[in-house]
Design a protein around this motif. Structure first.
Motif, PDB file in Angstrom:
ATOM      1  N   ALA A  60      25.754 -55.657  52.011  1.00 31.70           N
ATOM      2  CA  ALA A  60      25.111 -56.596  52.012  1.00 31.70           C
ATOM      3  C   ALA A  60      24.181 -57.153  53.100  1.00 31.70           C
ATOM      4  CB  ALA A  60      26.091 -57.726  51.726  1.00 31.70           C
ATOM      5  N   ASN A  61      24.490 -56.987  54.204  1.00 28.17           N
ATOM      6  CA  ASN A  61      23.787 -57.072  55.325  1.00 28.17           C
ATOM      7  C   ASN A  61      22.262 -56.061  55.326  1.00 28.17           C
ATOM      8  OD1 ASN A  61      25.420 -58.795  56.670  1.00 28.17           O
ATOM      9  ND2 ASN A  61      26.600 -57.439  57.734  1.00 28.17           N
ATOM     10  N   VAL A  62      22.721 -54.907  54.906  1.00 29.07           N
ATOM     11  CA  VAL A  62      21.397 -53.983  54.740  1.00 29.07           C
ATOM     12  C   VAL A  62      20.532 -54.637  53.685  1.00 29.07           C
ATOM     13  CG1 VAL A  62      20.680 -51.795  54.114  1.00 29.07           C
ATOM     14  CG2 VAL A  62      22.758 -52.216  55.724  1.00 29.07           C
ATOM     15  N   GLN A  63      21.065 -54.993  52.840  1.00 29.69           N
ATOM     16  CA  GLN A  63      20.381 -55.461  51.432  1.00 29.69           C
ATOM     17  C   GLN A  63      19.410 -56.544  51.988  1.00 29.69           C
ATOM     18  OE1 GLN A  63      22.486 -56.839  48.111  1.00 29.69           O
ATOM     19  NE2 GLN A  63      22.740 -54.704  47.484  1.00 29.69           N
ATOM     20  N   TRP A  64      20.104 -57.905  52.814  1.00 29.65           N
ATOM     21  CA  TRP A  64      19.243 -58.520  53.435  1.00 29.65           C
ATOM     22  C   TRP A  64      18.202 -58.499  54.102  1.00 29.65           C
ATOM     23  CZ3 TRP A  64      17.907 -61.295  57.800  1.00 29.65           C
ATOM     24  CH2 TRP A  64      17.461 -62.567  57.576  1.00 29.65           C
ATOM     25  N   ASN A  65      18.336 -57.416  55.047  1.00 28.97           N
ATOM     26  CA  ASN A  65      17.488 -56.818  55.876  1.00 28.97           C
ATOM     27  C   ASN A  65      16.151 -56.136  55.383  1.00 28.97           C
ATOM     28  OD1 ASN A  65      18.473 -57.728  58.203  1.00 28.97           O
ATOM     29  ND2 ASN A  65      19.807 -56.018  58.290  1.00 28.97           N
ATOM     30  N   GLN A  66      16.565 -55.505  54.020  1.00 31.49           N
ATOM     31  CA  GLN A  66      15.635 -54.976  53.265  1.00 31.49           C
ATOM     32  C   GLN A  66      14.588 -55.811  52.517  1.00 31.49           C
ATOM     33  OE1 GLN A  66      18.076 -52.183  50.549  1.00 31.49           O
ATOM     34  NE2 GLN A  66      17.855 -50.419  52.104  1.00 31.49           N
ATOM     35  N   VAL A  67      15.445 -56.927  52.120  1.00 33.08           N
ATOM     36  CA  VAL A  67      14.517 -57.959  51.151  1.00 33.08           C
ATOM     37  C   VAL A  67      13.728 -58.746  52.389  1.00 33.08           C
ATOM     38  CG1 VAL A  67      14.730 -60.123  50.293  1.00 33.08           C
ATOM     39  CG2 VAL A  67      16.328 -58.360  49.589  1.00 33.08           C
ATOM     40  N   GLN A  68      13.968 -59.166  53.457  1.00 31.23           N
ATOM     41  CA  GLN A  68      13.084 -59.554  54.494  1.00 31.23           C
ATOM     42  C   GLN A  68      11.998 -58.672  55.064  1.00 31.23           C
ATOM     43  OE1 GLN A  68      13.365 -62.966  55.323  1.00 31.23           O
ATOM     44  NE2 GLN A  68      14.889 -62.502  53.855  1.00 31.23           N
ATOM     45  N   THR A  69      12.293 -57.303  55.008  1.00 30.83           N
ATOM     46  CA  THR A  69      11.423 -56.265  55.170  1.00 30.83           C
ATOM     47  C   THR A  69      10.267 -56.457  54.233  1.00 30.83           C
ATOM     48  OG1 THR A  69      13.031 -55.109  56.617  1.00 30.83           O
ATOM     49  CG2 THR A  69      10.762 -53.854  55.848  1.00 30.83           C
ATOM     50  N   ASP A  70      10.679 -56.284  52.975  1.00 34.96           N
ATOM     51  CA  ASP A  70       9.774 -56.226  51.809  1.00 34.96           C
ATOM     52  C   ASP A  70       8.969 -57.461  51.654  1.00 34.96           C
ATOM     53  OD1 ASP A  70      10.647 -54.190  50.838  1.00 34.96           O
ATOM     54  OD2 ASP A  70      12.289 -54.754  49.434  1.00 34.96           O
ATOM     55  N   VAL A  71       9.439 -58.636  52.130  1.00 29.60           N
ATOM     56  CA  VAL A  71       8.713 -59.910  51.948  1.00 29.60           C
ATOM     57  C   VAL A  71       7.439 -59.962  53.098  1.00 29.60           C
ATOM     58  CG1 VAL A  71       8.910 -62.442  52.698  1.00 29.60           C
ATOM     59  CG2 VAL A  71      10.427 -61.357  51.183  1.00 29.60           C
ATOM     60  N   GLN A  72       7.772 -59.246  54.347  1.00 30.88           N
ATOM     61  CA  GLN A  72       7.075 -59.182  55.397  1.00 30.88           C
ATOM     62  C   GLN A  72       6.020 -58.235  54.954  1.00 30.88           C
ATOM     63  OE1 GLN A  72       9.270 -58.473  58.933  1.00 30.88           O
ATOM     64  NE2 GLN A  72      10.342 -60.384  58.818  1.00 30.88           N
ATOM     65  N   ILE A 111     -11.528 -60.775  44.092  1.00 29.52           N
ATOM     66  CA  ILE A 111     -10.103 -60.563  44.018  1.00 29.52           C
ATOM     67  C   ILE A 111      -9.565 -61.408  45.118  1.00 29.52           C
ATOM     68  CG2 ILE A 111      -8.167 -59.112  44.498  1.00 29.52           C
ATOM     69  CD1 ILE A 111     -10.118 -56.531  43.671  1.00 29.52           C
ATOM     70  N   SER A 112      -8.276 -61.987  44.728  1.00 24.69           N
ATOM     71  CA  SER A 112      -7.785 -63.004  45.466  1.00 24.69           C
ATOM     72  C   SER A 112      -6.143 -62.517  45.571  1.00 24.69           C
ATOM     73  CB  SER A 112      -8.009 -64.164  45.505  1.00 24.69           C
ATOM     74  OG  SER A 112      -7.492 -64.899  44.195  1.00 24.69           O
ATOM     75  N   ILE A 113      -5.509 -62.615  46.376  1.00 19.61           N
ATOM     76  CA  ILE A 113      -3.909 -62.429  46.598  1.00 19.61           C
ATOM     77  C   ILE A 113      -3.089 -63.612  46.943  1.00 19.61           C
ATOM     78  CG2 ILE A 113      -2.154 -60.502  47.382  1.00 19.61           C
ATOM     79  CD1 ILE A 113      -5.960 -59.337  47.547  1.00 19.61           C
ATOM     80  N   THR A 114      -2.228 -63.835  46.128  1.00 23.80           N
ATOM     81  CA  THR A 114      -1.483 -64.955  46.679  1.00 23.80           C
ATOM     82  C   THR A 114       0.059 -64.692  46.330  1.00 23.80           C
ATOM     83  OG1 THR A 114      -1.335 -65.714  44.226  1.00 23.80           O
ATOM     84  CG2 THR A 114      -3.397 -66.684  45.898  1.00 23.80           C
ATOM     85  N   ASN A 115       1.069 -65.439  47.127  1.00 21.64           N
ATOM     86  CA  ASN A 115       2.346 -65.213  46.912  1.00 21.64           C
ATOM     87  C   ASN A 115       3.124 -66.527  47.399  1.00 21.64           C
ATOM     88  OD1 ASN A 115       1.945 -64.358  49.750  1.00 21.64           O
ATOM     89  ND2 ASN A 115       4.130 -64.049  49.779  1.00 21.64           N
ATOM     90  N   ASN A 116       4.076 -66.757  46.975  1.00 22.47           N
ATOM     91  CA  ASN A 116       5.013 -67.878  47.539  1.00 22.47           C
ATOM     92  C   ASN A 116       5.787 -67.730  48.613  1.00 22.47           C
ATOM     93  OD1 ASN A 116       4.084 -69.510  45.359  1.00 22.47           O
ATOM     94  ND2 ASN A 116       5.627 -68.576  44.062  1.00 22.47           N
ATOM     95  N   GLN A 117       6.029 -68.406  49.363  1.00 25.01           N
ATOM     96  CA  GLN A 117       6.865 -68.071  50.760  1.00 25.01           C
ATOM     97  C   GLN A 117       8.160 -67.714  50.385  1.00 25.01           C
ATOM     98  OE1 GLN A 117       7.086 -71.465  53.234  1.00 25.01           O
ATOM     99  NE2 GLN A 117       7.765 -70.186  55.011  1.00 25.01           N
ATOM    100  N   ASN A 118       8.568 -66.627  50.942  1.00 20.69           N
ATOM    101  CA  ASN A 118       9.998 -65.779  50.970  1.00 20.69           C
ATOM    102  C   ASN A 118       9.895 -65.210  49.553  1.00 20.69           C
ATOM    103  OD1 ASN A 118      10.477 -66.448  53.644  1.00 20.69           O
ATOM    104  ND2 ASN A 118      11.422 -68.636  52.766  1.00 20.69           N
TER     105      ASN A 118
END
Length: 246
Positions: A60-72, A111-118
């Motif tokens: 679970a901890n690794v999962q959370w870190n991976q998600v945060q990395t993907d978002v960044q 072209i424009s790129i948008t995303n929601n926070q997190n």
């Protein structure tokens, strides 16, 4: 008392220059209509969505870190998408078989790129003067980026397309109702400004109060305005009386 006089003066100015205000409003509205419907090229928009999500670990901890990395990483992807390494391939495919070719910079500017926070999802949106061209640019950009991202990011294969762009035949600009409303408001304001400027600049004597209150002069009397027809009538009567006496 002073306030009521000012209000009376304002309404008097509006009545006096009503035609000017109405004409200014009509002219500006017509200009807005002409620009909106005949001079401005309609623009169409199309969007495709991409998901940044690598294979998740069971921890679970690794999962959370991976998600945060993907978002960044989305911030890096947003900068990378419009660079020549992606745009070169997109331009080559978009321009195939077309006489009117688009440069890399022209395509990138559409072209424009948008995303929601997190969020791990980001959108690639393209705007063009043709609905099908907009959809082609968005889809081609997303597909090209998905294929090239693992090579550019050293084997990081975490981009997938979750929805493709479809041609939308309803233009996103110009905003017709908004432009016409702006034309009406601008024309009305312009007419009011011109009317009040003309009134302020008008130094002609309008009534006795202007001489006594504004200029501080003493009123010695009032000469009434006599209509030309009354002058002619009096002249005829005077001539007739003189002829009778003679």
């Amino acid at each position: 008392m002073e306030q009521s006089i000012n209000i009376e003066q304002i309404f008097g100015t509006l009545r006096k220059h009503g035609r000017l205000i109405a004409l200014s409003t009509v002219v500006c509205t017509l200009l807005a209509i002409i620009f909106t419907f005949f001079l401005i090229t309609p623009q169409y928009s199309a969007s495709t969505e991409l998901l940044v999500n690598r294979k998740q670990s069971s921890d679970a901890n690794v999962q959370w870190n991976q998600v945060q990395t993907d978002v960044q990483m989305i911030n890096t992807y947003k900068d990378l998408i419009t660079k020549p390494i992606i745009m070169d391939s997109v331009a080559a495919k978009i321009n195939t078989g077309k006489s009117d070719k688009l440069s890399n910079d022209q395509i990138a500017s559409k072209i424009s790129i948008t995303n929601n926070q997190n969020s791990q999802v980001f959108s690639v949106t393209a705007k063009a003067d043709n609905a099908y061209t907009a959809a082609d640019i968005a889809n081609m950009t997303a597909t090209t980026f998905q294929k090239k991202a693992p090579k550019i990011m050293s084997g990081t294969d975490n981009v997938s397309i979750i929805s493709k762009a479809k041609p939308d035949l309803t233009p996103v600009s110009p905003r017709k109702k908004m432009n016409i409303l702006i034309g009406i408001i601008f024309g009305l304001i312009l007419g009011l400004i011109v009317a009040f400027v003309r009134e302020v600049m008008d130094k002609t004597v309008k009534d006795e109060s202007f001489l006594t209150e504004e200029l501080g002069l003493t009123s010695l009397g009032v000469v009434n305005n006599i209509a030309p027809k009354d002058l002619i009538k009096k002249a005829i009567m005077k001539t007739t009386n003189l002829s009778r006496r003679g």
